[in-house]
Design an enzyme around this catalytic site. Structure first.
Site, PDB file in Angstrom:
ATOM      1  CD  GLU A   1      -2.672  -1.218   2.625  1.00 54.64           C
ATOM      2  OE1 GLU A   1      -4.192  -1.199   2.323  1.00 54.64           O
ATOM      3  OE2 GLU A   1      -2.424  -1.206   3.515  1.00 54.64           O
TER       4      GLU A   1
ATOM      5  CB  CYS B   1       3.098   7.519   3.255  1.00 55.77           C
ATOM      6  SG  CYS B   1       3.753   6.201   4.103  1.00 55.77           S
TER       7      CYS B   1
ATOM      8  CB  CYS C   1       7.171  -5.106   8.447  1.00 56.62           C
ATOM      9  SG  CYS C   1       8.528  -4.127   9.426  1.00 56.62           S
TER      10      CYS C   1
ATOM     11  CB  CYS D   1       6.608  -2.046  16.007  1.00 55.42           C
ATOM     12  SG  CYS D   1       8.278  -1.874  15.638  1.00 55.42           S
TER      13      CYS D   1
ATOM     14  CB  CYS E   1       2.986  -1.418  13.669  1.00 52.88           C
ATOM     15  SG  CYS E   1       3.098  -1.297  11.839  1.00 52.88           S
TER      16      CYS E   1
ATOM     17  N   GLY F   1       7.026  -1.913   5.980  1.00 52.21           N
ATOM     18  CA  GLY F   1       8.530  -2.385   6.001  1.00 52.21           C
ATOM     19  C   GLY F   1       9.478  -1.447   6.861  1.00 52.21           C
ATOM     20  CD  GLU F   2      13.664  -0.306   9.653  1.00 53.48           C
ATOM     21  OE1 GLU F   2      12.729   0.169  10.261  1.00 53.48           O
ATOM     22  OE2 GLU F   2      14.565   0.287   9.265  1.00 53.48           O
TER      23      GLU F   2
ATOM     24  CB  CYS G   1       1.316   6.169  11.143  1.00 55.54           C
ATOM     25  SG  CYS G   1       1.762   7.777  10.723  1.00 55.54           S
TER      26      CYS G   1
END
Ligand code: SAH
Length: 337
Positions: free
Chosen positions: A89, A102, A109, A113, A116, A156-157, A330
């Protein structure tokens, strides 16, 4: 098939010469790509033979829009299908200073966390530079508007996919291509210290944001497993070094969770932790994600927390809430839509 969005200008030269063409053709193809043509037939000054060859073996982006949702504030959320069937997305947002996109850096990911949505199904795979860039090109084509700012804050990181992130940052900055200023790009990390260090050296003009979310290891550990690998003190030290080296302000993201990190004493601890560091704290009342057990705070509480920080000498703002009605805020982007 070669996705042309995956190539730097140098690589495009190698690619077209490999097809038996002169290197200057690379610049021509590159300029068309980033002027936004969607098929090779439109590349008027490119010889017919080369166009036909590209038609056979190259792609102008590999993403297709599966779904699009619009919110009343102008925010649009895109669900893209990648060539292998995975989905990601992106979120297009309108601000007074321009349009911002964004983008996701991975499908899923693996940072875990707890608050999230993007990590719930783990990591599917890294995105290529062309897939990161493709999100921007498709959003621009769909909205008919230029994207002025990019934030790498989707799923993702980014520093867990450093190589492709770096290629993406090179490609968007190419003069013959999008020529986007590095200062208009922000990369957000959960705090992978080696990534922060490398990024500061290689891309000192790109903005750095760090997801801090807590003023102590004790609290951060309950929210972010990555804190066991890179504890708070190391993350803050890396941020400080980054700010000193680049002369640029580091942004700390801080999602306020009711009763976990939003107490007055948390604000005081945060002031002690960050004082003397060239930074800015971006407060985000936690966006609700079903099944995480974390609860959000009121905007009023967020403003009180902001006051405490600013009075303590730490610049802070509360992030405007965009796109919540379409789950585009977020932490609400998830794997497989
Ligand atoms: N992996 C990167 C970038 C993606 S997340 C990072 O961790 O920074 C983008 C931001 O949204 C991060 O600050 C992340 O911690 C935050 N976020 C995740 N879930 C959230 C939620 N439910 N509410 C508010 N912010 C959230």
């Amino acid at each position: 098939m070669q996705d042309l969005y995956d190539l730097t200008l140098e690589e495009m030269k190698t690619y077209v010469t490999g097809l038996g063409e002169k290197p200057f053709r690379a610049g021509q193809v590159y300029r068309w790509l980033y002027q936004g043509v969607s098929d090779f037939g439109q590349m008027r000054n490119v010889p017919q033979a080369l166009r036909a060859r590209l038609e056979e073996e190259a792609l102008i982006g590999s993403l297709t829009i599966l779904k699009k949702q619009s919110a009343s504030d102008g925010t649009r959320k895109y669900l893209f299908r990648l060539a292998d069937g995975n989905t990601i997305e992106s979120v297009f947002m309108r601000y007074s200073y321009g349009n911002s996109l964004c983008v996701s850096s991975q499908a899923g990911c693996r940072m875990g966390c707890r608050f999230c949505a993007s990590q719930m199904k783990g990591l599917a795979r890294n995105l290529t530079a062309g897939e990161i860039l493709g999100q921007l090109k498709r959003a621009q084509a769909d909205t008919g508007e230029k994207v002025d700012h990019i934030v790498v804050m989707g799923s993702g990181e980014p520093f867990d996919n450093y190589a492709e992130l770096a290629r993406f940052l090179t490609i968007v900055h190419e003069k013959e291509g999008l020529n986007l200023s590095r200062r208009n790009i922000t990369v957000s990390t959960c705090g992978l210290v080696p990534g922060i260090e490398r990024f500061g050296k290689e891309f000192p003009q790109v903005n750095l944001a760090i997801s801090l979310h807590a003023p102590s290891d004790e609290i951060r550990q309950t929210m972010m497993p990555v804190n066991r690998r890179y504890p708070l003190a190391e993350v803050v030290a890396a941020a400080k070094k980054h700010a000193e080296m680049t002369g640029r302000r580091v942004t700390f993201e801080y999602a306020l969770v009711n009763g976990v990190n939003d107490r007055d004493e948390d604000a005081r601890a945060l002031i002690r932790l960050l004082s003397g560091l060239l930074c800015h704290v971006n407060l985000i009342p936690l966006n609700k994600v079903e099944g995480t057990g974390f609860d959000t705070v009121s905007r009023a509480r967020a403003y009180e927390f902001m006051e405490l920080l600013t009075k303590g000498g730490i610049p802070a703002t509360v992030r405007r809430e965009l796109g919540a009605e379409i789950d585009a805020a977020c932490g609400q982007l998830r794997l497989n839509g």
